[in-house]
Structure formats: C-alpha cells, structure tokens
Design a protein around this motif. Structure first.
Motif, PDB file in Angstrom:
ATOM      1  N   TRP A 193     -21.510 211.798  69.271  1.00 40.75           N
ATOM      2  CA  TRP A 193     -21.720 211.561  67.840  1.00 40.75           C
ATOM      3  C   TRP A 193     -21.841 210.050  67.672  1.00 40.75           C
ATOM      4  O   TRP A 193     -20.860 209.331  67.692  1.00 40.75           O
ATOM      5  CB  TRP A 193     -20.572 212.099  67.007  1.00 40.75           C
ATOM      6  N   ASP A 194     -23.068 209.577  67.532  1.00 44.12           N
ATOM      7  CA  ASP A 194     -23.342 208.146  67.456  1.00 44.12           C
ATOM      8  C   ASP A 194     -23.725 207.743  66.036  1.00 44.12           C
ATOM      9  O   ASP A 194     -24.415 208.490  65.327  1.00 44.12           O
ATOM     10  CB  ASP A 194     -24.467 207.772  68.419  1.00 44.12           C
ATOM     11  N   LEU A 251     -14.249 212.164  64.444  1.00 46.12           N
ATOM     12  CA  LEU A 251     -15.461 212.756  65.018  1.00 46.12           C
ATOM     13  C   LEU A 251     -15.228 213.569  66.289  1.00 46.12           C
ATOM     14  O   LEU A 251     -15.803 214.652  66.439  1.00 46.12           O
ATOM     15  CB  LEU A 251     -16.491 211.654  65.284  1.00 46.12           C
ATOM     16  N   PHE A 252     -14.408 213.073  67.214  1.00 41.47           N
ATOM     17  CA  PHE A 252     -14.127 213.877  68.403  1.00 41.47           C
ATOM     18  C   PHE A 252     -13.622 215.257  68.026  1.00 41.47           C
ATOM     19  O   PHE A 252     -13.932 216.252  68.695  1.00 41.47           O
ATOM     20  CB  PHE A 252     -13.081 213.186  69.278  1.00 41.47           C
ATOM     21  N   GLU A 316     -25.767 213.638  66.399  1.00 47.66           N
ATOM     22  CA  GLU A 316     -24.684 214.515  66.835  1.00 47.66           C
ATOM     23  C   GLU A 316     -25.283 215.606  67.702  1.00 47.66           C
ATOM     24  O   GLU A 316     -26.342 216.140  67.383  1.00 47.66           O
ATOM     25  CB  GLU A 316     -23.978 215.157  65.642  1.00 47.66           C
ATOM     26  N   GLY A 317     -24.622 215.952  68.781  1.00 44.96           N
ATOM     27  CA  GLY A 317     -25.134 217.031  69.605  1.00 44.96           C
ATOM     28  C   GLY A 317     -24.197 217.414  70.724  1.00 44.96           C
ATOM     29  O   GLY A 317     -23.339 216.628  71.122  1.00 44.96           O
ATOM     30  N   LEU A 318     -24.341 218.649  71.181  1.00 41.90           N
ATOM     31  CA  LEU A 318     -23.588 219.140  72.330  1.00 41.90           C
ATOM     32  C   LEU A 318     -24.562 219.829  73.268  1.00 41.90           C
ATOM     33  O   LEU A 318     -25.464 220.557  72.825  1.00 41.90           O
ATOM     34  CB  LEU A 318     -22.508 220.143  71.906  1.00 41.90           C
ATOM     35  N   GLY A 330     -28.072 220.856  67.990  1.00 37.15           N
ATOM     36  CA  GLY A 330     -28.413 219.670  67.223  1.00 37.15           C
ATOM     37  C   GLY A 330     -28.150 219.882  65.752  1.00 37.15           C
ATOM     38  O   GLY A 330     -27.491 220.841  65.337  1.00 37.15           O
ATOM     39  N   TRP A 331     -28.685 218.985  64.925  1.00 35.80           N
ATOM     40  CA  TRP A 331     -28.442 219.070  63.481  1.00 35.80           C
ATOM     41  C   TRP A 331     -28.933 220.386  62.886  1.00 35.80           C
ATOM     42  O   TRP A 331     -28.281 220.963  62.012  1.00 35.80           O
ATOM     43  CB  TRP A 331     -29.173 217.931  62.761  1.00 35.80           C
TER      44      TRP A 331
END
Length: 446
Positions: A193-194, A251-252, A316-318, A330-331
């Motif tokens: 998450w940047d 955020l984490f 943001e992404g996993l 993603g979003w």
C-alpha cells in the motif's frame, strides 16, 4: 450502485466477469434480516469521533436502509458544527461521549477516534448496552485486545472492527478461488500500500480556529502523555505513536485482514520488519517506509510494504502466488493467471557422454511419454466490481444485519485482534531490532 456481500458473476466478455448485485436486491435482503431493534423501525446510531474516517463511515452507514444517526461526539467544536450541517440541526452533539452512551434511544455507535481511544470507548459503549462498530486497528496496545474481547462476550454486545475488506465481494471471490485450488498450493502473499501525497502521509489540514477553546485537549489526550496544546497533534494524530499505530495500524492491518480472511489463517507465527523516516521529517515519530516479512504455519510467507515516499500513484494490492498460478487483487477486482506446472521436469544432459545421454533419454521417455504433460489450461480470468461499488457499505450492511438478528458479525473482536496484533508485530520488531514470535491462536507474543 452498491453490491451485496454474496457473489454473483455476469459475463462481460470471455474471461471478464462482474461481481455483485444491485442495491434493490440488497435492500430486499436487508428488509428480511430479522426484527428491527428500535420501535420506529430504525437502528439509531451515534458517531464517536467525527474526523475524516468517522464522517466517511457515518455517511456510508446511514445509506443502509433502516439506519438513522441521532448523535455525534467529538473534541473539536468545528466538527460538531459540520455534523449538524450534514445531518440536521436536530442532531445531538457533545464533546463528552458519555452523554451519548447514557441515552436509551441509541442502539449502536461508530467509533472513529484516534487509536489510543479505541479500547476505552468500545468498552464503555458495550457496558452501556450499545453495539459497536470500531475502526481499525482494533488495538493501540496489546493489552487492549483481551479486555475488548471479554467485554463483548460478557455484555453480549456486538463488536465489529472496521477493516471493510472482509465484506468485499472481491475478497469473497478471492477466498472462493483460493479454496477451489485454481492457483494450486499457496506459497507466498505479497502485499503493498503505497502513497505519495501529503494527505496520504497524514498531513491533514489544521483549521485556523484550532485552540484550547475550540478543542477539548485534555479529553483528546486521554491516556497519552500530558503535553501543552498542539494543533498538529490534535488534527494529524496518526503521525505520533502516542495516539496512533503508524503505517502498521493504519494500512498493514488492512492487508493482514484481507490475507487472513482469504486464507482462513489465524495469523503469522513470527514476523520481522524494518523501516525508517525517509521523507516526511516534519516532527512526526511514525515511520513513512516500512517493510515486513511473516511466516504462516499454513505453508506460506507474507511480505508487506508501505511506502509514503513513492513517486507513483497511490497503489494497494495483494498477489497470492501458488504452485500453478497467481491471483492479484487491485482496486477494482481480481485477476487469476494460471501457469500449470508441467509433469515432465526436462533434461540437462548435454555435458554427459553420448551413450549416457541416450540411456537417460530412453528412461525419461518411458517415464514421461511425449505430450504427457499437464492437461490443465493456462490463461487468465478477471473479476471486476461494478462502478461505484463500496465495500465499506457492505461492511456496514453486514454489521447492521447482525445488530438486528444478533447473529455473528463478519469481523468480530477475535478476528480484529488477530489482524491488529499481527500488524503491530512490525512496530515491535523495528523497536527491538529482532524477529518477534507470535502465537496466533492464543493471540500472544511468545
């Protein structure tokens, strides 16, 4: 247009599907969800902590059919005035949330306070007979968790934590995909998450009238160290450890919540992190770059990154990496990419004598006849959310359905503590400079 928590898919084109259901379907479902708890057929709610997140949450909450806001508590006069502008002059406002908890006409509260108030406000509300929607992270200190869990149990009050990803149609679909074996055996999750903006880095606007007269500074401080009035601390509290939990708690915890929901895990068994204050050297003591690595007994590792210095767009992404493909969130949806493993491992025999090469090839062909590789198909598939979809809306819809029915919520105190407890291992690891062991079942540092 908002979507219900149940997943449906309408094919848009080959390999692309739409997640969600219409709002009319959602409202019909909600209308059948148990008996209302208030005589006027509304769940009556109050907001405690009317900052940016608290107001955002409340705007979503009152969109849910059968929900009415009747009171707001905040330590800044301007936010109380703004609440009346948004929700009507008849709204009850106060600096002291205890005045709200004393009211018999309030069924549930939203807690949008700074992190260091989450435990006390939640406990006080549940003891006053109110159900609670508490923003993430659930805890500021590890000692907060057991007390919140026990209070929810002993009072029989509903406590839902506000990591809305666990109600998202994207994450529900991802959970289904992983369980189906579509990407094989999970071995790694990479999450990020940047942020690169001042607002993203918590540099929130301080109003020109900020003063000890307009702000209830002693009430805001609560259990935090007693210091003279500081407007930046009041309005930009996430920048200081005394009130917030840094990037880990902000955020984490979202990334942990999503990972735990999708995998069904209780949490990591150990974690380590590193980080620094690279760019936002404005007096804050919360780091702006943090990286973490965590081990899970289910057989995968989780790597996390939050970067407030990134020059690109907020992201943001996993990515869930399995033995036969990947699943990326993603979003606006998720993409599944299948890369089946071939049964035939191949040969590297050029450096051997020719006679030996022939012998190895003959034996190899018997074991792996030509064209005997995996028959699984590769390729990709994408699932999208409808335009305007809000997982926050779904999270509140699920919360209020539980308030009505008294059935378990989607993110109870135990789930919330496991996610926040895992996230805050990052802070502890950086402070101690060592790997931190964690018992995810007992929710304790080992």
């Amino acid at each position: 247009m908002r979507a219900a928590g149940a997943v449906s898919a309408a094919t848009l084109m080959p390999g692309v599907h739409l997640l969600g259901a219409s709002k009319s379907e959602l409202e019909a479902e909600l209308a059948q969800a148990g008996q209302p708890v208030a005589a006027n057929d509304h769940i009556q709610i109050a907001l405690i902590g009317a900052g940016g997140q608290g107001m955002f949450d409340t705007k979503r909450a009152v969109e849910v059919p059968g929900v009415k806001l009747v009171a707001v508590a905040d330590c800044y006069n301007g936010r109380l005035a703004r609440s009346k502008e948004l929700w009507g002059d008849d709204l009850f406002t106060t600096r002291d949330y205890n005045e709200i908890l004393a009211r018999k006409d309030i069924d549930a509260v939203i807690i949008g306070t700074p992190d260091h108030w989450h435990k006390q406000a939640s406990v006080d509300a549940m003891k006053a007979g109110k159900d609670v929607y508490c923003e993430k992270p659930m805890i500021h200190l590890y000692s907060d968790g057991p007390e919140m869990i026990e209070t929810s149990r002993s009072t029989k009050r509903i406590l839902q934590i506000g990591s809305q990803r666990v109600s998202s149609v994207i994450y529900i679909k991802a959970k289904e995909v992983l369980a189906s074996g579509a990407i094989g055996q999970l071995n790694m999750v990479t999450a990020r998450w940047d942020r690169n903006s001042a607002m993203g880095a918590w540099d929130y606007t301080v109003p020109p009238d900020a003063s000890p007269d307009t702000c209830d500074w002693p009430r805001f401080l609560g259990t935090a160290p007693k210091i003279p009035f500081n407007a930046e601390h009041f309005f930009q509290w996430r920048k200081w450890k005394a009130y917030g939990s840094g990037v880990a708690g902000d955020l984490f915890v979202h990334l942990f919540s999503g990972t735990h929901f999708i995998t069904g895990s209780h949490g990591p068994t150990r974690g380590m992190a590193t980080g620094a204050l690279r760019f936002w050297k404005d007096g804050r003591d919360a780091l702006d770059v943090v990286l973490g690595l965590f081990d899970y007994r289910e057989g995968f590792n989780l790597s996390l990154r939050v970067n407030f210095v990134d020059g690109g767009e907020e992201s943001e992404g996993l990515i869930f990496t399995g033995s036969e493909g990947t699943m990326e969130i993603g979003w606006d949806g998720l993409t599944i990419t299948r890369v089946p493993r071939e049964d035939d491992p191949g040969l590297t025999i050029d450096t051997f004598p020719e006679a030996m090469q022939k012998q190895i090839e003959d034996e190899h062909d018997k074991k792996y006849p030509p064209h005997s590789g995996s028959t699984s198909l590769g390729g990709s598939e994408k699932f999208l959310t409808p335009k305007g979809y809000s997982d926050s809306y779904d999270h509140f819809r699920n919360f209020f359905a539980s308030v009505r029915s008294r059935q378990p919520v989607v993110e109870n105190a135990v789930f919330g503590y496991r996610a926040a407890g895992a996230a805050l291992l990052s802070n502890l690891s950086i402070e101690r400079g060592q790997v931190i062991n964690w018992n995810p079942d007992e929710m304790k540092i080992v």
